[in-house]
Design an enzyme around this catalytic site. Structure first.
Site, mmCIF file in Angstrom:
data_model
loop_
_atom_site.group_PDB
_atom_site.id
_atom_site.type_symbol
_atom_site.label_atom_id
_atom_site.label_comp_id
_atom_site.label_asym_id
_atom_site.label_seq_id
_atom_site.Cartn_x
_atom_site.Cartn_y
_atom_site.Cartn_z
ATOM 1 C CD GLU A 182 -3.304 -2.912 7.369
ATOM 2 O OE1 GLU A 182 -2.157 -2.988 6.933
ATOM 3 O OE2 GLU A 182 -4.085 -2.008 7.066
ATOM 4 C CG ASN A 204 -1.695 1.250 1.412
ATOM 5 O OD1 ASN A 204 -1.843 2.032 0.469
ATOM 6 N ND2 ASN A 204 -2.219 1.468 2.617
ATOM 7 C CG HIS A 215 -5.620 1.528 5.291
ATOM 8 N ND1 HIS A 215 -5.194 2.558 6.099
ATOM 9 C CD2 HIS A 215 -4.547 0.718 5.104
ATOM 10 C CE1 HIS A 215 -3.913 2.371 6.389
ATOM 11 N NE2 HIS A 215 -3.495 1.270 5.794
ATOM 12 C CB SER A 229 5.605 -1.725 11.895
ATOM 13 O OG SER A 229 5.155 -0.400 12.080
ATOM 14 C CD GLU A 235 -2.812 5.436 6.726
ATOM 15 O OE1 GLU A 235 -2.805 5.514 5.486
ATOM 16 O OE2 GLU A 235 -1.849 4.974 7.378
ATOM 17 N N GLY A 272 2.595 2.174 10.620
ATOM 18 C CA GLY A 272 3.491 3.318 10.431
ATOM 19 C C GLY A 272 4.206 3.746 11.694
ATOM 20 C CE LYS A 328 0.243 3.456 4.725
ATOM 21 N NZ LYS A 328 0.216 3.574 6.155
HETATM 22 C C1 PEP Z 1 -0.612 -0.020 6.038
HETATM 23 O O1 PEP Z 1 -0.741 1.183 5.863
HETATM 24 O O2 PEP Z 1 -1.470 -0.810 5.623
HETATM 25 C C2 PEP Z 1 0.574 -0.483 6.749
HETATM 26 C C3 PEP Z 1 0.612 -1.725 7.162
HETATM 27 O O3 PEP Z 1 1.592 0.440 6.935
HETATM 28 P P1 PEP Z 1 3.043 0.158 7.583
HETATM 29 O O4 PEP Z 1 3.551 -1.123 6.991
HETATM 30 O O5 PEP Z 1 3.856 1.339 7.177
HETATM 31 O O6 PEP Z 1 2.845 0.050 9.052
#
Ligand code: PEP
Length: 248
Positions: free
Chosen positions: A165, A9, A93, A211, A95, A171, A11
């Site tokens: 997630e 992803n 997601h 992460s 966000e 992040g 973003k």
């Molecule tokens: C995400 O935005 O779906 C995600 C897992 O981000 P990150 O790997 O940067 O934590």
């Protein structure tokens, strides 16, 4: 058997030429054909990247609208995405839920729009930190699934893709331990069994996101109920993303 998947992803990152270089490096470096690779770039790159990928990787969108056309300035409809070569979309997601106030009811409507348009999706779920600290992560994630996804019929649910997630891990550099990931993934699979059947539950891919990187992917992917990863930051660099893909 659930499909093994590594999805990136991006973003709102990468200029067009940077993204094109990254896609080419991923196509050149991808070794295994037993892992499906999906990339979610900014939507305006979808057509070109789909042509570059030529079926070797899936190119998807980070968001889409529930209506098929009409006066919805700034939005993108599923038939438009499909007509430009996009084959999959993210739904839910954190966000989108947090920054754009998408509710479980909104996400249910997106699930229904995807089903009506025969469009694949990755459904994201996960608890914020305060919910985990209060020990309510299982009931919270279960509600997300019950209110947005579990109305599907068994044949609609079969083969779907979910991503767990935890919001506190996205992040932040703070990954869930493999034990925490496995525990939630096993719960999610058991809820699918309860609502549908073992057969449906075993056909659903449950990805971990938060992460996940080239250093921890191997341990997380070794968990029996983890079928791959949804990767944010570490998908923006071909070396780390390829190491994650090749971690299976
Ligand atoms: C995400 O935005 O779906 C995600 C897992 O981000 P990150 O790997 O940067 O934590």
């Amino acid at each position: 058997m659930a499909q093994k998947i590594v999805a990136g992803n991006w973003k709102m990152n990468l200029q067009f030429d940077e993204g094109e270089k990254l896609v080419n490096e991923i196509l050149e470096g991808k070794r295994s054909n037993s892992v499906s690779v999906m990339i979610f770039p900014p939507a305006l790159y979808v057509q070109h990247f789909s042509e570059l990928g030529d079926g070797r990787i899936s190119i998807g969108v980070q968001n889409f609208h529930v209506h098929e056309s009409g006066a919805y300035t700034g939005e993108i409809a599923i038939p438009q995405i499909k007509s430009a070569g996009g084959s999959i979309g993210l739904i839910g997601h954190s966000e989108r839920r947090g920054l754009f106030s998408e509710t479980n009811a909104d996400l249910k409507a997106k699930v229904d729009a995807a089903i009506a348009n025969d469009f694949k999706f990755i459904f994201c779920c996960g608890e914020p930190l305060e919910i985990r600290e209060a020990g309510r992560e299982f009931s919270y994630v279960k509600s997300q699934l019950e209110e947005s996804l579990f109305h599907l019929t068994a044949s609609q649910m079969a083969g779907k893709i979910l991503a767990y997630e935890p919001v506190w891990a996205i992040g932040t550099g703070k990954t869930a331990t493999s034990a925490q990931a496995e525990q939630m993934h096993a719960e999610i699979r058991s809820w699918i069994t309860d609502n549908y059947s073992d057969e449906v539950a075993n056909s659903v891919s449950i990805l971990y996101g938060g992460s996940c990187n080239e250093k921890n992917a191997r341990e997380i992917f070794a968990c029996p109920n983890v079928d791959g990863g949804l990767i944010g930051g570490a998908s923006l660099n071909s070396e780390s993303f390829l190491e994650i893909i090749n971690a299976f």
